[in-house]
Design a protein around this motif. Structure first.
Motif, PDB file in Angstrom:
ATOM      1  N   HIS A 280      37.609  38.470  46.469  1.00 20.84           N
ATOM      2  CA  HIS A 280      36.600  37.335  46.158  1.00 20.84           C
ATOM      3  C   HIS A 280      37.044  36.655  45.170  1.00 20.84           C
ATOM      4  O   HIS A 280      37.562  37.325  44.022  1.00 20.84           O
ATOM      5  N   SER A 282      36.290  34.659  41.374  1.00 25.39           N
ATOM      6  CA  SER A 282      35.242  34.779  40.490  1.00 25.39           C
ATOM      7  C   SER A 282      35.871  33.861  39.229  1.00 25.39           C
ATOM      8  O   SER A 282      37.172  33.633  39.333  1.00 25.39           O
ATOM      9  N   ASP A 283      34.889  33.765  38.267  1.00 23.92           N
ATOM     10  CA  ASP A 283      35.299  33.048  37.164  1.00 23.92           C
ATOM     11  C   ASP A 283      36.418  33.878  36.446  1.00 23.92           C
ATOM     12  O   ASP A 283      37.235  33.269  35.735  1.00 23.92           O
TER      13      ASP A 283
END
Length: 436
Positions: A280, A282-283
């Motif tokens: 995934h 993400s930042d």
């Protein structure tokens, strides 16, 4: 793994009380291990089926009991009474000769029997098996060993199937916490030690199960042993890591069709792949769902949950290739003596791959370039127990090695795992090869 298979039946030999006692201990250990793997899961967890290729945990627990009931107890224990005749339909898998069965994609719709009834079913079967094992001979013992190896395969599936189900939840459930939280993933963009290469001299070499090297039990697809002509080649001394695979992604690997087989590129386009399964964005960078929960991608761990197509694309991108299963086995036999394997600490089943190290035995199944097909001279066994191998020898690719979820004893050098080229829910990765 995976469809299971029947073992070649060894020659008859005297079967003693000590043999029976050892078999009872083995039986109980395997059955207890299944229950231990299911213990962290609620009744709701054990009922869910996240895709047709996966099965609910309670189905695995029941199906492995159905196997003993159908193929061991009913034919060999006089007076045995089925726990519930309906289970013969509900928990059959693919055995056409054993009768009709509930459709595989609909296993998750079976809210009943519940986990309590499944536990009672397992206890009923275990009591009868204990009685049978106290007097059994070699023929029954061979069937029991087959059933135990079959159950161990389902133990691996239990972990990979519940991981797939949990990965679809926005809560990213924790199956079990890490024993040492300090070992969880690191987002550092470092690489493992540079890949070393084993140079393997070719020739005509014996491939397949060899009892004096691999032990007594084997599945029928591991034989017959035969000679194969293998050219000189190089094999990497470790699998590809997450850090190395991130470089492939950063170089546009998922956007450049020149690296992909046609079917693989079609899968990328249709499925929208841009990273291995369970990753995934993400930042903070890439994260990955694990059975310990959501964690930063650890660059030192082997890349896992990739399809054959992704493995082949990476290999082409880096200027190498995948090994054939014959090359893999030849290299493995040269690199791993029985003493080395016996002292290897990586014998335990655990929910997530550990960082790579140089050596043969790692924590991911390794894709090979070989299609899953019969060895020369192979003939599927007759009867229901012969159904789970020969009929699957089409449209699949062979994987070698083991994974973090593989029970001890299922990492024979002759062991052949197999899956369609597109699947990603197993712990599947790659090791590179090159022509010498």
């Amino acid at each position: 793994m995976y469809p299971h298979s029947v073992a070649a039946v060894p020659a008859a030999a005297p079967f003693t009380d000590d043999d029976r006692a050892a078999l009872v201990r083995q039986y109980q250990a395997v059955r207890d291990r299944t229950e231990a793997l299911a213990a962290p899961l609620s009744a709701e967890d054990q009922t869910v089926q996240s895709m047709p290729d996966a099965s609910p945990t309670k189905w695995h627990r029941a199906h492995t009991s159905w196997f003993f009931e159908t193929f061991v107890l009913s034919p060999h224990l006089p007076g045995y009474t089925l726990f519930d005749p309906a289970f013969s339909y509900v928990f059959n898998s693919y055995y056409e000769a054993a009768g009709p069965r509930h459709p595989r994609p609909a296993r998750g719709l079976l809210t009943r029997p519940g986990v309590g009834a499944i536990a009672a079913y397992r206890a009923h079967v275990d009591r009868a098996m204990t009685s049978l094992l106290s007097t059994c001979g070699q023929q029954v013992a061979d069937l029991v060993v087959l059933g135990l190896n079959h159950e161990q395969q389902h133990q691996e599936l239990l972990l990979t199937d519940i991981k797939h189900a949990f990965s679809l939840s926005p809560l990213f459930p924790v199956y079990v916490p890490r024993a040492d939280p300090a070992t969880q993933g690191s987002a550092e963009r470092e690489l493992a030690a540079p890949t070393g290469w084993w140079k393997i001299i070719g020739g005509i070499h014996r491939i397949g199960h060899q009892p004096h090297l691999d032990g007594g039990f084997h599945f029928d697809n591991e034989g017959p042993a035969h000679d194969a002509l293998i050219p000189d080649f190089l094999l990497a001394d470790r699998p590809v890591t997450n850090g190395e695979y991130l470089a492939f992604m950063a170089d546009g690997g998922y956007r450049r069709p020149e690296f992909w087989l046609s079917d693989g590129w079609a899968a990328v386009q249709a499925q929208g792949w841009e990273a291995p399964a369970y990753w995934h964005r993400s930042d903070e960078g890439w994260q990955v769902y694990t059975l310990h929960g959501l964690e930063p991608v650890n660059t030192f761990e082997p890349v896992s949950h990739i399809s054959f197509y992704e493995a082949a694309a990476y290999a082409l991108w880096v200027g190498a290739r995948l090994p054939t299963e014959f090359e893999w086995e030849r290299a493995a036999r040269l690199q791993a003596s029985e003493a080395d394997r016996a002292s290897d600490p990586r014998d335990d089943t655990h929910p997530h791959p550990r960082p790579v190290s140089a050596g043969l035995r790692q924590d991911i199944w390794e894709w090979t370039a070989s299609p899953y097909s019969p060895y020369p001279g192979y003939r599927p066994p007759t009867g229901a127990l012969g159904e789970y191998n020969g009929k699957f020898m089409v449209n699949q690719m062979v994987l070698r090695g083991r994974s973090c979820a593989t029970p001890a004893g299922h990492d024979r050098l002759s062991y052949r795992n197999f899956f369609p080229a597109h699947v990603r829910w197993q712990f599947t990765g790659l090791r590179l090869a090159q022509d010498a």
